[in-house]
Write a protein that holds these residues in place. Structure first.
Motif, mmCIF file in Angstrom:
data_model
loop_
_atom_site.group_PDB
_atom_site.id
_atom_site.type_symbol
_atom_site.label_atom_id
_atom_site.label_comp_id
_atom_site.label_asym_id
_atom_site.label_seq_id
_atom_site.Cartn_x
_atom_site.Cartn_y
_atom_site.Cartn_z
ATOM 1 N N ASN A 1 0.842 -1.197 0.000
ATOM 2 C CA ASN A 1 0.000 0.000 0.000
ATOM 3 C C ASN A 1 0.877 1.247 0.000
ATOM 4 O OD1 ASN A 1 0.419 0.996 2.911
ATOM 5 N ND2 ASN A 1 -0.239 -1.109 3.234
ATOM 6 N N ASN B 1 -4.099 9.672 3.772
ATOM 7 C CA ASN B 1 -4.653 8.822 2.720
ATOM 8 C C ASN B 1 -3.925 7.483 2.684
ATOM 9 O OD1 ASN B 1 -4.150 7.991 -0.439
ATOM 10 N ND2 ASN B 1 -6.254 8.603 -0.041
ATOM 11 N N ARG C 1 -3.775 4.131 -0.019
ATOM 12 C CA ARG C 1 -4.200 3.559 -1.300
ATOM 13 C C ARG C 1 -3.668 2.126 -1.382
ATOM 14 N NH1 ARG C 1 -1.348 7.948 -2.986
ATOM 15 N NH2 ARG C 1 0.005 6.729 -4.345
ATOM 16 N N GLN C 2 -4.525 1.238 -1.844
ATOM 17 C CA GLN C 2 -4.099 -0.153 -2.007
ATOM 18 C C GLN C 2 -4.908 -0.820 -3.099
ATOM 19 O OE1 GLN C 2 -4.549 -1.719 1.963
ATOM 20 N NE2 GLN C 2 -6.761 -1.942 1.808
ATOM 21 N N THR D 1 -4.925 -0.675 -6.219
ATOM 22 C CA THR D 1 -5.277 0.201 -7.344
ATOM 23 C C THR D 1 -6.572 0.982 -7.133
ATOM 24 O OG1 THR D 1 -4.155 -1.277 -8.878
ATOM 25 C CG2 THR D 1 -5.658 0.349 -9.842
ATOM 26 N N SER E 1 -9.077 3.600 -2.006
ATOM 27 C CA SER E 1 -8.460 4.804 -1.444
ATOM 28 C C SER E 1 -9.286 5.238 -0.244
ATOM 29 C CB SER E 1 -8.414 5.920 -2.491
ATOM 30 O OG SER E 1 -7.799 7.072 -1.970
ATOM 31 N N TRP F 1 -9.595 7.838 3.352
ATOM 32 C CA TRP F 1 -9.213 9.161 3.858
ATOM 33 C C TRP F 1 -9.463 9.271 5.356
ATOM 34 C CZ3 TRP F 1 -6.775 12.441 0.636
ATOM 35 C CH2 TRP F 1 -6.898 12.227 -0.725
#
Length: 116
Positions: free
Chosen positions: A32, A96, A98-99, A101, A104, A106
């Motif tokens: 990630n 944030n 992201r993993q 793709t 996401s 917050w």
């Protein structure tokens, strides 16, 4: 689901320092990217800095040399050390993660205010 809890914002004079922290919990994949964005009133969020699970970092030009992003040994907390703060750094800062793709997440946002 992933939860992100931020802390460390506040009011500081220009030239001062603050450290933001963001703790992640939940269904976190082994690969990630965690990072920090900021948002000015009426504008979109912009990337400040991020860091991969392997420790590769990426910074906005406006903060290079002043801000440092890092992750703890367990990789589930990300930090943003902000030095030499300027009034233009005043914004709401968001953590944030992201993993895989498409996912996401917050945090709730934390206000950073730099007085001149």
């Amino acid at each position: 689901q992933v939860q992100l809890v931020e802390s460390g914002g506040g009011l500081v004079q220009a030239g001062g320092s603050l450290r933001l922290s963001c703790a992640a919990s939940g269904n976190i994949f082994s690969s990630n990217v965690m990072g920090w964005y900021r948002q000015y009133p009426g504008q979109q969020r912009e990337l400040v800095a991020d860091i991969t699970i392997g420790g590769s970092t990426n910074y906005a030009d406006s903060v290079k040399g002043r801000f440092t992003v890092s992750r703890d040994g367990a990789k589930k907390t990300v930090y943003l050390q902000m030095n030499s703060l300027k009034p233009e750094d005043t914004a709401v800062y968001y953590c944030n993660l992201r993993q895989a793709t498409f996912f996401s997440y917050w945090g709730q946002g934390t206000q950073v205010t730099v007085s001149s």
